[in-house]
Every structure is written in structure tokens, then in C-alpha cells.
Design an enzyme around this catalytic site. Structure first.
Site: not given
Length: 205
Positions: A73, A159
Site C-alpha cells: 500500500d 500515478g
């Protein structure tokens, strides 16, 4: 023992899968992703920290697949935004996940903030879970410090890479080659810590 040479990366993000594959290519280790298991649904990330989410995903999927699972994560922490987007990095602009919309929102919220006050870091928590119930998950983390640019630069990565400025290279993360990025990225640093912690049989050494 053959399945000991295999690890499942708990993501469908092919950018992340490529990074894991590149970083593990020197080991006799087959890297698979959730694309190889279409019947498995992604685990909902309900944790309040990167570490909680990584362990949640790794443990759940390891039990479902009866396999060694690496879950990460990761996200962007911007000081001027009080740590946002943080654990909500992938969905900062709402559903569905959209990298460009997320970037636009960060740039909008930092509008008129001076460059020297746009300090930020990428953060990655990695968890490895094993199907054997008596083995606790291995957890490590890594960070990469930088600043948020005022506009996108570069075509590589994914991202927030196009707006993340790395002082060491004087480039945006998205302008770096894979080797350059792996050397300094939050995920690369976390994986190098992981190499020291995971059992020898996992690496096949």
C-alpha cells in the site's frame, strides 16, 4: 517445492507489477499478479495506515490463493496538504480510480503554494503473507523524498510520478529510467529491506 519459487503480487496495476518483476528478476522467482487469478476480487482497503492496508491485502489473498503474497500500500504524502492524499492516494479525486484526475486535484489544492513549500514524499508499506498459519506476515516500508511540481513532466512511471520532483536527479519521477527509479523509489527501498527479512527458501537462495 516448486510453488515456493512463485509469489503473487496483490495488484492489477501493471505499473506496479513491472516494478516488482524488475526488482526480483535476479532471483529464481516467478512473479504473478491478480490478472493471473481473475476469479479473485481485490480486497477492500479499510485500514487507516499504509501498513494496515498492506497486511490486510496480503493476509486475505494468501489464504484465498494458498500462496505467498506480497501486497503493497503506497501513496503520496504532501506536507502542505496536511499529509493528503495519504492512504486515499489512488482515489483522491473519487471513483473510479483515475491517475490524471488525482494529479489535477493535487495541483489544484497546491495552487499558489511556493515550490519550496511543496515538500512531499512517496511512502510504501510492503507486507508478505504466507499460507502457513504459523508464520507472521513480514512488513517493511520505504520512502522517497521530493517536491510537487507545478505541471506534469515525463512519460514514464504511473500515478503521481509526473508531478513528483526528485532532487537527486533534478528530474520528475516520470522522467527517470526504470533503473534510476528503482534505485531511489519508495517501493525499491522497501523491497531491498524485504530481501533482508524474508526467509531464504522464499528467495530460492
Amino acid at each position: 517445492m516448486e510453488n515456493m519459487k512463485q509469489v503473487v503480487v496483490a495488484t492489477k496495476n501493471m505499473g506496479k507489477v513491472r516494478e516488482f518483476a524488475e526488482l526480483f528478476e535476479r532471483f529464481d522467482l516467478e512473479v504473478k499478479s491478480l490478472h493471473d487469478f481473475p476469479h479473485i476480487e481485490e480486497v477492500e482497503e479499510t485500514g487507516e495506515t499504509f501498513e494496515e492496508n498492506a497486511i490486510l491485502k496480503a493476509d486475505s489473498l494468501s489464504r484465498q490463493l494458498n500462496a505467498i503474497v506480497i501486497a503493497d500500500d503506497s501513496g503520496l504524502i504532501v506536507d502542505a496538504l496536511n499529509g493528503k492524499p495519504g492512504v486515499y492516494s489512488a482515489r483522491f479525486a473519487g471513483e473510479p480510480k483515475d491517475d490524471q484526475a488525482n494529479i489535477d486535484k493535487v495541483l489544484q489544492e497546491l495552487n499558489e503554494v511556493a515550490f519550496e513549500k511543496r515538500k512531499a514524499r512517496f511512502y510504501c508499506a510492503l507486507a508478505v503473507a504466507f499460507p502457513e498459519g504459523d508464520k507472521k506476515p513480514v512488513i517493511v516500508n520505504g520512502t522517497c523524498e521530493g517536491f510537487i511540481l507545478e505541471q506534469r513532466r515525463g512519460e514514464n512511471g504511473f500515478g503521481y510520478d509526473p508531478i513528483f520532483y526528485v532532487e537527486e536527479y533534478k528530474k520528475a519521477m516520470a522522467e527517470l529510467s526504470s533503473d534510476e527509479k528503482n534505485a531511489i523509489s519508495h517501493r525499491g527501498r522497501a523491497l531491498r529491506k524485504l530481501e533482508e527479512k524474508i526467509p531464504e527458501w522464499f528467495l530460492g537462495e
